[in-house]
Design a protein around this motif. Structure first.
Motif, short mmCIF file in Angstrom:
data_model
loop_
_atom_site.label_atom_id
_atom_site.label_comp_id
_atom_site.label_asym_id
_atom_site.label_seq_id
_atom_site.Cartn_x
_atom_site.Cartn_y
_atom_site.Cartn_z
N ASP A 13 -2.88 -8.22 0.03
CA ASP A 13 -2.73 -9.32 -0.93
C ASP A 13 -2.02 -8.87 -2.19
OD1 ASP A 13 -3.97 -11.09 0.79
OD2 ASP A 13 -5.90 -11.07 -0.28
N PHE A 14 -2.32 -7.67 -2.64
CA PHE A 14 -1.73 -7.17 -3.88
C PHE A 14 -0.36 -6.54 -3.67
CE2 PHE A 14 -5.84 -7.89 -5.56
CZ PHE A 14 -5.73 -7.90 -6.94
N TYR A 15 -0.18 -5.81 -2.57
CA TYR A 15 1.01 -4.99 -2.40
C TYR A 15 1.84 -5.32 -1.17
CZ TYR A 15 -1.85 -2.22 -5.60
OH TYR A 15 -2.64 -1.82 -6.64
N GLY A 16 1.45 -6.33 -0.41
CA GLY A 16 2.15 -6.66 0.83
C GLY A 16 3.64 -6.92 0.67
N GLU A 17 4.02 -7.49 -0.45
CA GLU A 17 5.44 -7.79 -0.66
C GLU A 17 6.30 -6.54 -0.82
OE1 GLU A 17 7.06 -10.73 -0.32
OE2 GLU A 17 5.09 -11.35 0.44
N LEU A 18 5.66 -5.41 -1.00
CA LEU A 18 6.40 -4.15 -1.14
C LEU A 18 6.70 -3.51 0.22
CD1 LEU A 18 4.39 -2.65 -4.13
CD2 LEU A 18 6.57 -3.88 -4.22
N LEU A 19 6.11 -4.05 1.26
CA LEU A 19 6.33 -3.51 2.61
C LEU A 19 7.63 -4.04 3.20
CD1 LEU A 19 2.74 -4.02 4.08
CD2 LEU A 19 3.69 -1.93 3.06
N THR A 20 8.11 -3.35 4.23
CA THR A 20 9.28 -3.85 4.96
C THR A 20 8.85 -5.08 5.76
OG1 THR A 20 8.85 -2.57 6.96
CG2 THR A 20 10.16 -1.48 5.22
N VAL A 56 -0.01 2.31 10.17
CA VAL A 56 -0.55 3.44 9.42
C VAL A 56 0.33 3.76 8.21
CG1 VAL A 56 -1.00 5.95 9.53
CG2 VAL A 56 -1.88 4.43 11.31
N ARG A 57 1.65 3.71 8.38
CA ARG A 57 2.56 3.96 7.25
C ARG A 57 2.38 2.89 6.18
NH1 ARG A 57 6.19 5.57 11.17
NH2 ARG A 57 7.32 3.61 11.15
N ALA A 58 2.23 1.64 6.60
CA ALA A 58 2.02 0.55 5.65
C ALA A 58 0.72 0.76 4.88
CB ALA A 58 2.02 -0.80 6.36
N GLU A 59 -0.34 1.10 5.60
CA GLU A 59 -1.64 1.34 4.95
C GLU A 59 -1.54 2.50 3.95
OE1 GLU A 59 -4.50 -0.02 8.68
OE2 GLU A 59 -4.19 2.10 8.28
N ALA A 60 -0.88 3.57 4.37
CA ALA A 60 -0.74 4.74 3.50
C ALA A 60 0.07 4.40 2.25
CB ALA A 60 -0.08 5.88 4.27
N TYR A 61 1.13 3.63 2.42
CA TYR A 61 1.97 3.25 1.29
C TYR A 61 1.19 2.41 0.29
CZ TYR A 61 5.95 1.34 -1.28
OH TYR A 61 6.81 0.97 -2.26
N MET A 62 0.47 1.41 0.80
CA MET A 62 -0.29 0.54 -0.11
C MET A 62 -1.45 1.30 -0.76
SD MET A 62 -0.25 -3.19 1.74
CE MET A 62 -1.04 -2.62 3.23
N THR A 63 -2.07 2.21 -0.02
CA THR A 63 -3.14 3.02 -0.59
C THR A 63 -2.60 3.92 -1.70
OG1 THR A 63 -4.39 2.97 1.47
CG2 THR A 63 -4.91 4.75 -0.05
N GLU A 64 -1.44 4.48 -1.48
CA GLU A 64 -0.81 5.33 -2.50
C GLU A 64 -0.52 4.53 -3.77
OE1 GLU A 64 3.37 7.76 -3.17
OE2 GLU A 64 2.75 7.27 -1.13
N ILE A 65 -0.01 3.33 -3.60
CA ILE A 65 0.27 2.49 -4.77
C ILE A 65 -1.02 2.14 -5.49
CG2 ILE A 65 1.18 0.26 -5.53
CD1 ILE A 65 3.14 0.46 -3.13
N GLU A 66 -2.06 1.81 -4.73
CA GLU A 66 -3.36 1.49 -5.35
C GLU A 66 -3.92 2.69 -6.08
OE1 GLU A 66 -6.93 -0.10 -6.66
OE2 GLU A 66 -5.00 -1.01 -6.20
N ASP A 67 -3.78 3.87 -5.50
CA ASP A 67 -4.27 5.09 -6.17
C ASP A 67 -3.56 5.30 -7.51
OD1 ASP A 67 -5.97 5.57 -4.05
OD2 ASP A 67 -4.71 7.13 -3.14
N LYS A 68 -2.31 4.91 -7.59
CA LYS A 68 -1.55 5.08 -8.82
C LYS A 68 -1.80 3.96 -9.84
CE LYS A 68 2.15 7.72 -6.70
NZ LYS A 68 3.54 7.74 -6.26
N THR A 69 -1.95 2.73 -9.36
CA THR A 69 -2.07 1.60 -10.29
C THR A 69 -3.51 1.15 -10.52
OG1 THR A 69 -1.87 -0.09 -8.55
CG2 THR A 69 0.19 0.71 -9.57
N GLY A 70 -4.35 1.22 -9.50
CA GLY A 70 -5.74 0.77 -9.63
C GLY A 70 -5.90 -0.73 -9.80
N LEU A 71 -4.91 -1.51 -9.41
CA LEU A 71 -4.98 -2.96 -9.61
C LEU A 71 -6.12 -3.62 -8.84
CD1 LEU A 71 -1.20 -3.95 -9.56
CD2 LEU A 71 -2.71 -3.76 -11.54
N VAL A 72 -6.28 -3.25 -7.59
CA VAL A 72 -7.34 -3.84 -6.77
C VAL A 72 -8.70 -3.44 -7.33
CG1 VAL A 72 -8.39 -3.96 -4.48
CG2 VAL A 72 -5.90 -3.97 -4.70
N LYS A 73 -8.85 -2.18 -7.68
CA LYS A 73 -10.11 -1.69 -8.24
C LYS A 73 -10.47 -2.46 -9.51
CE LYS A 73 -12.35 2.44 -10.06
NZ LYS A 73 -12.14 3.83 -10.47
N ARG A 74 -9.52 -2.64 -10.40
CA ARG A 74 -9.79 -3.38 -11.65
C ARG A 74 -10.10 -4.84 -11.36
NH1 ARG A 74 -5.04 -0.87 -15.19
NH2 ARG A 74 -4.01 -1.63 -13.36
#
Length: 121
Positions: A13-20, A56-74
């Motif tokens: 929901d937060f980062y899906g638009e960043l995927l291919t 798996v690549r999509a999950e890893a990419y979105m997890t990496e972005i979340e780790d950097k931004t913390g948007l979902v956590k906030r």
């Protein structure tokens, strides 16, 4: 977060638009449509492992972005606070309507409701 599917849905929901496009397509089929890796592979004429690699690549990419931004956590941390503010505003409105009928209190409750709604968007 509660479970893996919920976590992945929130990340999407937060980062899906960043995927291919292919990653989004496979991700939606797997998580939203609940298709198996084999079913997706069959529909696209590729191997099950190929589908898994894309997801798996999509999950890893979105997890990496979340780790950097913390948007979902906030977002998850903020949601219960906003719900309590909304409940308090609702109670204030009811109390005001029953006891005081003060126009200034009504105005302030409206402001609280509008600002809370804006924060939720």
């Amino acid at each position: 977060m509660k479970n893996q599917t919920f976590r992945m849905t929130m990340l999407f929901d937060f980062y899906g638009e960043l995927l291919t496009e292919r990653q989004k397509e496979f991700y939606e089929l797997y998580y939203d449509e609940d298709l198996s890796l084999s079913e997706i592979a069959e529909n696209y004429g590729i191997s099950r492992q190929g589908v898994r690699d894309v997801i798996v690549r999509a999950e890893a990419y979105m997890t990496e972005i979340e780790d950097k931004t913390g948007l979902v956590k906030r977002f998850m941390q903020r949601t219960p606070h906003l719900e309590r503010i909304e409940a308090a505003a609702d109670e204030l409105r009811r109390l005001n309507d029953r006891r005081y009928e003060d126009s200034r209190i009504a105005e302030l409750v409206t402001v609280i409701e509008q600002e809370t709604a804006a924060l939720k968007e």
